[in-house]
Design a protein around this motif. Structure first.
Motif, PDB file in Angstrom:
ATOM      1  N   VAL A 109     -47.892  43.418  36.793  1.00 13.43           N
ATOM      2  CA  VAL A 109     -49.138  43.176  36.351  1.00 13.43           C
ATOM      3  C   VAL A 109     -49.403  42.276  35.544  1.00 13.43           C
ATOM      4  O   VAL A 109     -50.339  41.302  35.439  1.00 13.43           O
ATOM      5  N   GLU A 134     -47.682  55.847  46.013  1.00 11.90           N
ATOM      6  CA  GLU A 134     -48.297  54.891  44.757  1.00 11.90           C
ATOM      7  C   GLU A 134     -49.782  54.970  45.174  1.00 11.90           C
ATOM      8  O   GLU A 134     -50.698  55.130  44.179  1.00 11.90           O
ATOM      9  N   HIS A 138     -53.194  56.488  43.068  1.00 10.26           N
ATOM     10  CA  HIS A 138     -54.057  55.152  42.395  1.00 10.26           C
ATOM     11  C   HIS A 138     -52.978  54.313  41.639  1.00 10.26           C
ATOM     12  O   HIS A 138     -53.671  53.628  40.562  1.00 10.26           O
ATOM     13  N   ARG A 139     -51.831  54.006  41.869  1.00  7.34           N
ATOM     14  CA  ARG A 139     -50.925  53.441  41.114  1.00  7.34           C
ATOM     15  C   ARG A 139     -50.438  52.148  41.753  1.00  7.34           C
ATOM     16  O   ARG A 139     -49.544  51.562  41.447  1.00  7.34           O
ATOM     17  N   THR A 143     -54.911  48.284  42.941  1.00  5.64           N
ATOM     18  CA  THR A 143     -55.630  49.162  41.957  1.00  5.64           C
ATOM     19  C   THR A 143     -55.401  48.511  40.616  1.00  5.64           C
ATOM     20  O   THR A 143     -56.366  48.397  39.791  1.00  5.64           O
ATOM     21  N   ARG A 144     -54.208  48.574  40.079  1.00  2.00           N
ATOM     22  CA  ARG A 144     -54.036  48.157  38.766  1.00  2.00           C
ATOM     23  C   ARG A 144     -54.435  46.567  38.602  1.00  2.00           C
ATOM     24  O   ARG A 144     -54.791  46.632  37.308  1.00  2.00           O
ATOM     25  N   LYS A 147     -58.175  46.540  37.673  1.00  2.00           N
ATOM     26  CA  LYS A 147     -58.733  46.817  36.495  1.00  2.00           C
ATOM     27  C   LYS A 147     -58.492  45.913  35.379  1.00  2.00           C
ATOM     28  O   LYS A 147     -59.121  45.868  34.547  1.00  2.00           O
ATOM     29  N   VAL A 148     -57.148  45.147  35.438  1.00  4.17           N
ATOM     30  CA  VAL A 148     -56.856  44.284  34.372  1.00  4.17           C
ATOM     31  C   VAL A 148     -57.367  42.972  34.433  1.00  4.17           C
ATOM     32  O   VAL A 148     -57.396  42.196  33.655  1.00  4.17           O
TER      33      VAL A 148
END
Length: 163
Positions: A109, A134, A138-139, A143-144, A147-148
């Protein structure tokens, strides 16, 4: 020029290449600049052996689940990732599209966020085989990243050739 970051685990197939390029076909038809692609291949497996085995079992890949296929030496992982990257960039070039690429080691990430900033990425496509465990929690990487980075991020299922 609009830039899309494409994260892959395996060399892109012709089917997936056509699908990815087709996502932006309307832009070119409307007279906009063609898309530039930044292909990123993570080196190794971030999630470790347990999640890889659980994914194998959930997908019915019993052949891979009982073998010790998730512990390759690092140099073999780098060589495999480099070959994946080179063949994918060559596939884009063969289809008449501009593509560059990078290998990614370490925490995905943070590294992917830095690559997105470095290349001025407008959107992210994550082209992977299913990772059911995963995804359920929601890992998953898409998805990650969503968010970032606050970038439009689309998760695509890679075309899988059955043996």
């Amino acid at each position: 020029m609009p830039t899309t970051m494409l994260i892959i685990e395996k060399a892109i197939t012709q089917h997936d290449l056509e699908y990815v390029v087709g996502l932006h076909a309307d832009n070119v038809a409307d007279g906009l600049e063609p898309e530039k692609y930044v292909v990123v291949v993570p080196v190794g497996k971030e999630n470790g052996k347990l999640l890889a085995v659980l994914d194998d079992l959930a997908l019915g890949n019993f052949k891979g689940a009982d073998e010790d296929t998730h512990d390759e030496p690092l140099n073999a992982e780098v060589a495999e990732a480099r070959a994946t990257l080179e063949s994918t960039i060559a596939a884009f070039a063969g289809a008449g599209h501009e593509a560059t690429g990078e290998l990614l080691a370490g925490k995905p990430v943070d590294g992917l966020k830095a690559i997105a900033v470095k290349h001025g990425v407008d959107e992210i496509l994550v082209l992977t085989v299913p990772h059911l465990v995963e995804e359920f929690f929601h890992r998953d990487l898409a998805t990650r990243l969503r968010k970032v980075t606050d970038l439009p991020t689309l998760r695509l299922m890679a075309h899988v050739e059955l043996d």
